[in-house]
Scaffold this motif. Structure first.
Motif, PDB file in Angstrom:
ATOM      1  N   ARG A 138      -7.295  -4.622  -4.453  1.00  0.00           N
ATOM      2  CA  ARG A 138      -8.807  -3.626  -4.349  1.00  0.00           C
ATOM      3  C   ARG A 138      -8.233  -1.823  -4.917  1.00  0.00           C
ATOM      4  N   TYR A 139      -6.858  -2.003  -5.361  1.00  0.00           N
ATOM      5  CA  TYR A 139      -6.319  -0.771  -5.887  1.00  0.00           C
ATOM      6  C   TYR A 139      -5.685  -1.399  -7.571  1.00  0.00           C
ATOM      7  N   ARG A 140      -6.240  -1.962  -7.736  1.00  0.00           N
ATOM      8  CA  ARG A 140      -6.934  -2.375  -9.567  1.00  0.00           C
ATOM      9  C   ARG A 140      -5.051  -2.404  -9.994  1.00  0.00           C
ATOM     10  N   CYS A 180      -3.686  -5.376  -3.517  1.00  0.00           N
ATOM     11  CA  CYS A 180      -2.889  -4.584  -5.283  1.00  0.00           C
ATOM     12  C   CYS A 180      -4.191  -4.790  -6.052  1.00  0.00           C
ATOM     13  N   ARG A 198       1.016  -1.433   0.407  1.00  0.00           N
ATOM     14  CA  ARG A 198      -0.353   0.106   0.165  1.00  0.00           C
ATOM     15  C   ARG A 198       0.564   1.198   0.157  1.00  0.00           C
ATOM     16  N   ILE A 215       2.337   1.813  -3.768  1.00  0.00           N
ATOM     17  CA  ILE A 215       0.993   2.246  -4.513  1.00  0.00           C
ATOM     18  C   ILE A 215       0.896   3.638  -4.196  1.00  0.00           C
ATOM     19  N   LEU A 216       1.192   3.951  -3.040  1.00  0.00           N
ATOM     20  CA  LEU A 216       0.380   5.668  -2.432  1.00  0.00           C
ATOM     21  C   LEU A 216       1.188   6.573  -3.097  1.00  0.00           C
TER      22      LEU A 216
END
Length: 214
Positions: free
Chosen positions: A106-108, A104, A81, A84-85
């Motif tokens: 969830r965030y596509r 992952c 996460r 990704i952010l």
């Protein structure tokens, strides 16, 4: 759509540069050299000091360029996460961690979990992984790709570990959708020879193209 586009670009490039470095400064020099050699997919491993900050910096720096910045050696969903952010376009793990894959998804964001067995490969497919990392590749050799693809022709496999200029063609011909390479690509950094890294990167791209053409 961005997730699909990222996977497509990595597959087309055929080479993911695994970046490990002793410092942030060295890491950035390696990245610049690899990029200059034509490798578009850059995997910044969490073993690099300040890796998340480097990812954020690079994503901003190359936002208008054809470069795909990802995070490697991601062991858990918390780290995934954070990456990704920071802007990471894909996540790579040395093993199959179910919660990391779920995060992952969830965030596509594409995730490439590491596997060593057919059982793990099936689990990765069931979780929705489009590309499966075969690691460590040097524990098996290229034949493991064709072995996996026997019962799992729908799988996209990317070996990492032990992939070098001498055998990259064999990996591609065995059915690998792409390869991950680190030490053999970036060894010039040990002596400060970043031109060697650029030359090696260009050779990897050329070897993949030739293997696919035959």
């Amino acid at each position: 759509m961005q997730r699909i586009e990222t996977i497509k670009n990595i597959a087309e490039s055929g080479v993911v540069a695994v970046i490990r470095a002793e410092s942030k400064e060295q890491g950035i020099k390696i990245i610049e050299a690899v990029k200059k050699g034509g490798i578009k997919a850059l995997e910044i491993t969490m073993t690099v000091p300040g890796a998340v900050d480097i990812i954020k910096e690079l994503c901003e720096k190359y936002k208008d360029e054809d470069v795909i910045i990802g995070a490697g050696t991601v062991l858990d969903p918390e780290t995934a996460r954070a990456c990704i952010l920071a802007g990471a376009k894909y996540i790579v793990s040395p093993s199959l961690n179910i919660e990391t894959v779920k995060l992952c998804n969830r965030y596509r964001v594409p995730v490439m979990p590491g596997v060593m067995t057919v059982k793990e490969a099936v689990e990765a497919l069931e979780l929705g992984a489009e590309v499966i990392k075969v690691f460590p590749g040097n524990a098996f050799g290229p034949s493991i790709i064709s072995a996996f693809r026997g019962p799992l022709p729908q799988g996209n496999f990317m070996p990492t570990g032990g992939v070098n200029l001498n055998n990259v063609k064999d990996w591609i011909k065995a059915g690998a959708v792409a390869v991950g390479t680190g030490g053999d690509l970036t060894k010039g950094a040990k002596t400060g020879d970043y031109d060697l890294i650029t030359e090696t990167a260009a050779k990897f791209i050329e070897e993949v193209k030739m293997a696919r053409a035959k």
